[in-house]
Design a protein around this motif. Structure first.
Motif, PDB file in Angstrom:
ATOM      1  N   PRO A  13       0.827  -1.273   0.119  1.00  0.00           N
ATOM      2  CA  PRO A  13       0.065   0.063  -0.117  1.00  0.00           C
ATOM      3  C   PRO A  13       0.762   1.254  -0.008  1.00  0.00           C
ATOM      4  O   PRO A  13       2.211   1.185   0.674  1.00  0.00           O
ATOM      5  N   ILE A  14       0.338   2.439  -0.800  1.00  0.00           N
ATOM      6  CA  ILE A  14       1.093   3.572  -0.693  1.00  0.00           C
ATOM      7  C   ILE A  14       0.936   4.367   0.272  1.00  0.00           C
ATOM      8  O   ILE A  14       1.546   5.415   0.992  1.00  0.00           O
ATOM      9  N   LEU A  15      -0.449   4.158   1.027  1.00  0.00           N
ATOM     10  CA  LEU A  15      -0.742   4.748   2.224  1.00  0.00           C
ATOM     11  C   LEU A  15      -1.390   3.721   3.257  1.00  0.00           C
ATOM     12  O   LEU A  15      -2.358   2.938   2.670  1.00  0.00           O
ATOM     13  N   GLN A  16      -1.355   3.798   4.499  1.00  0.00           N
ATOM     14  CA  GLN A  16      -1.592   2.929   5.670  1.00  0.00           C
ATOM     15  C   GLN A  16      -2.305   3.666   6.579  1.00  0.00           C
ATOM     16  O   GLN A  16      -2.085   4.744   6.690  1.00  0.00           O
ATOM     17  N   THR A  17      -3.196   3.142   7.373  1.00  0.00           N
ATOM     18  CA  THR A  17      -3.870   3.564   8.355  1.00  0.00           C
ATOM     19  C   THR A  17      -2.871   4.127   9.479  1.00  0.00           C
ATOM     20  O   THR A  17      -3.167   5.307   9.996  1.00  0.00           O
ATOM     21  N   SER A  18      -1.793   3.663   9.731  1.00  0.00           N
ATOM     22  CA  SER A  18      -0.768   4.000  10.561  1.00  0.00           C
ATOM     23  C   SER A  18      -0.028   5.375  10.273  1.00  0.00           C
ATOM     24  O   SER A  18       0.508   6.039  11.099  1.00  0.00           O
ATOM     25  N   ASP A  19      -0.312   5.802   8.812  1.00  0.00           N
ATOM     26  CA  ASP A  19       0.358   6.973   8.271  1.00  0.00           C
ATOM     27  C   ASP A  19      -0.620   8.193   8.649  1.00  0.00           C
ATOM     28  O   ASP A  19      -0.320   9.423   8.415  1.00  0.00           O
ATOM     29  N   VAL A  20      -1.745   8.115   9.267  1.00  0.00           N
ATOM     30  CA  VAL A  20      -2.762   9.109   9.502  1.00  0.00           C
ATOM     31  C   VAL A  20      -2.957   9.310  11.195  1.00  0.00           C
ATOM     32  O   VAL A  20      -3.291   8.247  11.781  1.00  0.00           O
ATOM     33  N   LYS A  21      -2.886  10.510  11.676  1.00  0.00           N
ATOM     34  CA  LYS A  21      -2.909  10.792  12.892  1.00  0.00           C
ATOM     35  C   LYS A  21      -4.545  10.977  13.008  1.00  0.00           C
ATOM     36  O   LYS A  21      -5.304  11.700  12.321  1.00  0.00           O
ATOM     37  N   PRO A  22      -4.915  10.620  14.570  1.00  0.00           N
ATOM     38  CA  PRO A  22      -6.400  11.002  14.653  1.00  0.00           C
ATOM     39  C   PRO A  22      -6.413  12.473  14.528  1.00  0.00           C
ATOM     40  O   PRO A  22      -5.738  13.214  15.000  1.00  0.00           O
ATOM     41  N   SER A  23      -7.847  12.906  14.384  1.00  0.00           N
ATOM     42  CA  SER A  23      -8.045  14.137  14.321  1.00  0.00           C
ATOM     43  C   SER A  23      -8.707  14.805  15.588  1.00  0.00           C
ATOM     44  O   SER A  23      -8.916  15.801  15.970  1.00  0.00           O
ATOM     45  N   ILE A  24      -8.998  13.732  16.473  1.00  0.00           N
ATOM     46  CA  ILE A  24      -9.751  14.133  17.926  1.00  0.00           C
ATOM     47  C   ILE A  24      -8.944  13.276  18.961  1.00  0.00           C
ATOM     48  O   ILE A  24      -8.674  12.176  18.930  1.00  0.00           O
ATOM     49  N   ASP A  25      -8.787  14.037  20.010  1.00  0.00           N
ATOM     50  CA  ASP A  25      -8.107  13.451  21.321  1.00  0.00           C
ATOM     51  C   ASP A  25      -8.912  12.333  21.774  1.00  0.00           C
ATOM     52  O   ASP A  25     -10.135  12.281  21.899  1.00  0.00           O
ATOM     53  N   GLY A  26      -8.276  11.160  22.104  1.00  0.00           N
ATOM     54  CA  GLY A  26      -8.890  10.147  22.719  1.00  0.00           C
ATOM     55  C   GLY A  26      -9.531   9.007  21.553  1.00  0.00           C
ATOM     56  O   GLY A  26      -9.899   7.928  21.975  1.00  0.00           O
ATOM     57  N   PHE A  27      -9.393   9.570  20.455  1.00  0.00           N
ATOM     58  CA  PHE A  27      -9.753   8.722  19.232  1.00  0.00           C
ATOM     59  C   PHE A  27      -8.625   7.921  18.667  1.00  0.00           C
ATOM     60  O   PHE A  27      -7.619   8.354  18.718  1.00  0.00           O
ATOM     61  N   ASP A  28      -8.874   6.648  17.767  1.00  0.00           N
ATOM     62  CA  ASP A  28      -7.995   6.051  16.895  1.00  0.00           C
ATOM     63  C   ASP A  28      -8.588   6.016  15.678  1.00  0.00           C
ATOM     64  O   ASP A  28      -9.610   5.954  15.436  1.00  0.00           O
ATOM     65  N   LEU A  30      -9.078   4.225  12.356  1.00  0.00           N
ATOM     66  CA  LEU A  30      -9.360   2.600  12.075  1.00  0.00           C
ATOM     67  C   LEU A  30      -9.107   2.412  10.678  1.00  0.00           C
ATOM     68  O   LEU A  30      -8.897   1.002  10.184  1.00  0.00           O
ATOM     69  N   GLY A  31      -9.052   3.251   9.767  1.00  0.00           N
ATOM     70  CA  GLY A  31      -8.934   2.892   8.534  1.00  0.00           C
ATOM     71  C   GLY A  31      -8.767   4.354   7.773  1.00  0.00           C
ATOM     72  O   GLY A  31      -9.338   5.365   8.016  1.00  0.00           O
ATOM     73  N   ALA A  32      -7.791   4.284   6.821  1.00  0.00           N
ATOM     74  CA  ALA A  32      -7.714   5.552   5.815  1.00  0.00           C
ATOM     75  C   ALA A  32      -7.621   4.848   4.465  1.00  0.00           C
ATOM     76  O   ALA A  32      -6.794   4.251   4.052  1.00  0.00           O
ATOM     77  N   PHE A  33      -8.665   5.116   3.585  1.00  0.00           N
ATOM     78  CA  PHE A  33      -8.810   4.511   2.479  1.00  0.00           C
ATOM     79  C   PHE A  33      -9.979   5.195   1.512  1.00  0.00           C
ATOM     80  O   PHE A  33     -10.374   6.382   1.673  1.00  0.00           O
ATOM     81  N   LYS A 112       3.978  14.926  -4.942  1.00  0.00           N
ATOM     82  CA  LYS A 112       4.345  15.514  -6.246  1.00  0.00           C
ATOM     83  C   LYS A 112       4.641  14.531  -7.333  1.00  0.00           C
ATOM     84  O   LYS A 112       4.549  14.653  -8.349  1.00  0.00           O
ATOM     85  N   ASP A 113       5.011  13.304  -6.692  1.00  0.00           N
ATOM     86  CA  ASP A 113       5.099  12.103  -7.725  1.00  0.00           C
ATOM     87  C   ASP A 113       3.764  10.913  -7.603  1.00  0.00           C
ATOM     88  O   ASP A 113       3.961   9.963  -8.447  1.00  0.00           O
ATOM     89  N   GLY A 114       2.966  11.499  -6.976  1.00  0.00           N
ATOM     90  CA  GLY A 114       1.663  10.629  -7.085  1.00  0.00           C
ATOM     91  C   GLY A 114       1.850   9.144  -6.098  1.00  0.00           C
ATOM     92  O   GLY A 114       1.165   8.383  -6.061  1.00  0.00           O
ATOM     93  N   ILE A 115       3.012   9.041  -5.438  1.00  0.00           N
ATOM     94  CA  ILE A 115       3.229   7.902  -4.978  1.00  0.00           C
ATOM     95  C   ILE A 115       3.482   8.072  -3.225  1.00  0.00           C
ATOM     96  O   ILE A 115       3.010   7.692  -2.177  1.00  0.00           O
ATOM     97  N   HIS A 116       4.373   9.355  -2.893  1.00  0.00           N
ATOM     98  CA  HIS A 116       4.709   9.432  -1.497  1.00  0.00           C
ATOM     99  C   HIS A 116       3.854  10.864  -1.269  1.00  0.00           C
ATOM    100  O   HIS A 116       4.186  11.926  -1.623  1.00  0.00           O
ATOM    101  N   VAL A 344      -4.496   2.112   0.978  1.00  0.00           N
ATOM    102  CA  VAL A 344      -4.796   2.773  -0.482  1.00  0.00           C
ATOM    103  C   VAL A 344      -3.626   2.072  -1.379  1.00  0.00           C
ATOM    104  O   VAL A 344      -2.282   2.056  -0.775  1.00  0.00           O
ATOM    105  N   GLY A 345      -4.061   1.426  -2.327  1.00  0.00           N
ATOM    106  CA  GLY A 345      -3.036   0.883  -3.288  1.00  0.00           C
ATOM    107  C   GLY A 345      -3.208   2.027  -4.754  1.00  0.00           C
ATOM    108  O   GLY A 345      -3.928   2.551  -4.905  1.00  0.00           O
ATOM    109  N   LEU A 346      -2.264   1.432  -5.533  1.00  0.00           N
ATOM    110  CA  LEU A 346      -2.157   2.233  -6.632  1.00  0.00           C
ATOM    111  C   LEU A 346      -1.805   1.016  -8.017  1.00  0.00           C
ATOM    112  O   LEU A 346      -0.952   0.303  -7.582  1.00  0.00           O
TER     113      LEU A 346
END
Length: 352
Positions: A13-28, A30-33, A112-116, A344-346
């Motif tokens: 995957p080019i993006l994973q759930t672990s790449d995204v920080k929660p927007s709300i304190d105390g939340f986790d 679960l997915g970024a997709f 810029k490169d569509g991958i990172h 997210v895959g590409l």
């Protein structure tokens, strides 16, 4: 559509759930997709669906949602004893009322490169209306009339409907509101007017009669829609050859104009809820005319991260880009897809 193939550009995957920080304190997170996609100033923009949930407590189910307080939609967390019977971890029914156990919003990512990609820490669009009280999901992006039209699924206790927002720069955004009421989803506008009218595809949801199918609608202003017409449905109900789309289908990213006609990427799901990607080709001036359609899926869940996740066995696209002239990838069509509701895959759409 035998002359098209979808080839993965990465086996990870080019993006994973672990790449995204929660927007709300105390939340986790679960997915970024399931990102919508476009190119702005030589930069790929993704609008990720980010699903967040409050930290769990053993024996209880927590439900984040909006509730109207003094006339203002306000984020609250309800907590219920965990049902004794088995239940779907994504949807729970308490005293006859269904709730989602996570709240989705749209988050901006740039590359810029569509991958990172660099992912914003704060939401681009967060639920703010009572018809979005259970979350906003699965954006599609269409550039039309000098602005970007963002359609998304707006979920509430009344079901999923279709919201619309517009932006010119992905800095400021204007909510237009709900343009198609529940139950409906999987909506994108065509990037050109056809015969002087705006056109979109949508996927009404059915109950006792009929099966999920893709429809077209027209508008003179882009906000009020009518002249709804059936386009096509799944072919697998009575034909094992098409079992891969026998459960349901729905439209993907905004249609893309080619020399042959309008390319429409869509998803099909089988009776086990495994999702695949396919194509249809529509006439340039009469998109109700189907010129060609995939007999077999172009992409199906095969890799471990496509088969295992928050919702397993899913590849689902609602975003693709065609690189512009002058870039080192000019003409290439890149398809961004959600995998197992977890990353997210590409892939690249190529003609053989």
């Amino acid at each position: 559509m035998k002359n098209y193939q979808l080839k993965r550009l990465s086996d990870q995957p080019i993006l994973q759930t672990s790449d995204v920080k929660p927007s709300i304190d105390g939340f986790d997170v679960l997915g970024a997709f399931n990102p919508g996609a476009c190119i702005v100033n030589n930069e790929v923009i993704l609008l990720l669906r980010v699903a967040e949930a409050p930290g769990a407590r053993p024996g209880f189910v927590k439900v984040p949602l909006l509730e109207e307080q003094n006339g203002v939609p306000t984020l609250i967390i309800k907590e219920f004893p965990e049902p004794e019977e088995d239940f779907d971890p994504r949807v729970v029914t308490i005293e006859g009322k269904a709730y989602l156990t996570s709240l989705s919003h749209l988050r901006l990512a740039r590359s810029k490169d569509g991958i990172h990609f660099t992912v914003d820490e704060k939401p681009f669009l967060f639920p703010a209306r009572m018809d979005e009280s259970y979350g906003i999901e699965d954006a599609r992006i269409t550039f039309l009339d000098g602005k970007y039209w963002i359609t998304y699924t707006a979920v509430s206790e009344h079901g999923p409907g279709v919201g619309l927002a517009v932006t010119t720069d992905f800095l400021d955004v204007e909510r237009i509101g709900m343009i198609l009421p529940p139950p409906n989803k999987d909506v994108a506008l065509f990037p050109e007017k056809i015969n002087g009218k705006y056109v979109l595809f949508h996927r009404p949801m059915v109950s006792d009669i009929g099966r999920p199918s893709i429809w077209l609608a027209e508008s003179i202003d882009g906000e009020h829609w009518g002249n709804n017409r059936y386009l096509f449905g799944g072919r697998g109900a009575n034909n094992p050859r098409f079992a891969w789309e026998g459960g349901k289908i729905g439209g993907g990213p905004e249609p893309m104009l080619t020399d042959e006609g309008w390319l429409l990427c869509y998803h099909g799901a089988d009776e086990t809820h495994a999702y695949s990607l396919a194509l249809a080709l529509l006439d340039k001036t009469d998109p109700t005319s189907i010129l060609d359609r995939s007999d077999l899926p172009l992409l199906s869940p095969e890799l471990p991260w496509e088969r295992e996740g928050f919702f397993p066995n899913v590849v689902f696209s609602n975003g693709w880009v065609r690189w512009p002239e002058g870039s080192d990838k000019a003409g290439q069509i890149w398809v961004y897809y959600g995998a197992a509701d977890d990353g997210v895959g590409l892939a690249e759409l190529v003609q053989s």
